[in-house]
Design an enzyme around this catalytic site. Structure first.
Site, PDB file in Angstrom:
ATOM      1  N   ASN A  91      -8.264  -9.598  -9.163  1.00  0.00           N
ATOM      2  CA  ASN A  91      -9.391  -8.892  -9.823  1.00  0.00           C
ATOM      3  C   ASN A  91      -9.326  -9.131 -11.212  1.00  0.00           C
ATOM      4  OD1 ASN A  91     -10.520  -8.365  -7.404  1.00  0.00           O
ATOM      5  ND2 ASN A  91      -9.948  -6.492  -7.287  1.00  0.00           N
TER       6      ASN A  91
ATOM      7  N   HIS B 240      -2.140  -4.362  -1.682  1.00  0.00           N
ATOM      8  CA  HIS B 240      -3.230  -4.647  -1.678  1.00  0.00           C
ATOM      9  C   HIS B 240      -3.680  -5.770  -0.784  1.00  0.00           C
ATOM     10  CE1 HIS B 240      -7.083  -6.441  -3.816  1.00  0.00           C
ATOM     11  NE2 HIS B 240      -7.409  -5.564  -2.851  1.00  0.00           N
TER      12      HIS B 240
ATOM     13  N   SER C   4      -7.017  -1.726  -4.847  1.00  0.00           N
ATOM     14  CA  SER C   4      -7.421  -2.892  -5.358  1.00  0.00           C
ATOM     15  C   SER C   4      -7.130  -3.256  -7.062  1.00  0.00           C
ATOM     16  CB  SER C   4      -8.843  -3.595  -4.977  1.00  0.00           C
ATOM     17  OG  SER C   4      -9.741  -2.601  -5.729  1.00  0.00           O
TER      18      SER C   4
END
Length: 289
Positions: A190, A140, A119
């Site tokens: 993220n 991912h 990630s």
């Protein structure tokens, strides 16, 4: 390169979800983990998921059975010898992933693509652990993999253009929407989402009520879930680790983890999985008012 046989390494939550998605899409899957017991549990969970989908009419019972039959479990990496693509889904530790990639290089064909479900770790570093970095790429998936539609595809510095093109096409073939990322910490989601949650925790530290933050972002930004609720759902330890990775990766103070986040992780109040984070939860993971 045409993808036919797919390997999945790791029988945790992500590996299980990825194996299910790929098998449902019609690919033969060799699913590897060092623990036969973990594979057995994972396979039983996939069967439950497929049966539930069949009961709801989302797939036919025949398709559910066919997907299950396409899954072959193994505890020996050498079972991946014929794989065209291997997706690694072990815990998010760089040295562990490097070790896995070195093993994959030894047991797979020279032309096999080696993908990591990382990630946010460096895909270039994973490629450097092998003698064929041009075949290494990031893929991912998001949790839960059978439900979430996005796939972040991240080429490393030396990944070939053909490998990128092949994995982008593979993502579409399994029903995912791929986005191409750059090989920097956090990729896209993220890097944007985790600092937002961290900033929300700064607000709590300054005295703003968690409920008010969540309400403001749901009604003011049309978010389905507020950032504090999401932080508890993800796990505050996972959130902290990601923030620390961004902070160290960019050496930029804007990614400094909130001191309150650090303190809560030190106290073991990690969110829903421990029953207490910014909110309290019962044994079923339901919020206690």
């Amino acid at each position: 390169m045409k993808i036919g046989n797919v390997g999945v390494v790791g029988a945790g939550l992500m590996g299980s979800g990825i194996a299910q998605v790929v098998a449902e899409a019609g690919y033969d899957v060799v699913w590897v983990d060092i623990s036969g017991e973990q594979l057995h549990k994972g396979l039983a969970n996939i069967k439950r998921m497929l049966d539930r989908k069949a009961e709801k009419g989302k797939i036919t019972p025949e398709k559910a059975e066919a997907a299950l039959n396409r899954l072959k479990t193994e505890t020996d990496m050498r079972a991946l010898a014929d794989a065209d693509l291997v997706i690694e889904a072990v815990p998010e530790h760089l040295e562990l992933k490097k070790k896995i990639f070195k093993q994959l290089e030894e047991v797979t064909r020279q032309e096999a693509i080696l993908a990591s479900n990382t990630s946010g770790l460096s895909v270039s570093a994973l490629g450097a652990a092998t003698r064929r970095p041009e075949q290494v790429i990031g893929a991912h998936f998001f949790y839960p993999a059978p439900v979430m539609g996005l796939l972040e595809v991240t080429p490393g510095l030396l990944t070939s253009g053909q490998v990128l093109k092949t994995v982008m096409a593979f993502a579409k073939s399994i029903g995912k929407t791929p986005v191409e990322c750059k090989d920097y910490p956090g990729f896209i989601v993220n890097r944007v989402l985790v600092p937002m949650m961290n900033e929300a925790i700064f607000l709590v530290m300054e005295g703003v009520k968690p409920d008010d933050i969540d309400t403001a972002m749901k009604l003011g930004a049309n978010y389905p879930m507020g950032p504090i609720t999401l932080a508890d759902f993800v796990g505050l330890d996972t959130l902290l680790a990601t923030m620390q990775g961004l902070y160290e990766g960019f050496n930029d103070s804007k990614y400094r983890p909130s001191p309150l986040l650090v303190k809560m992780v030190e106290a073991g109040t990690l969110g829903r999985k421990t029953g207490r984070g910014f909110y309290s939860y019962n044994d079923k993971g339901e919020r206690i008012e």
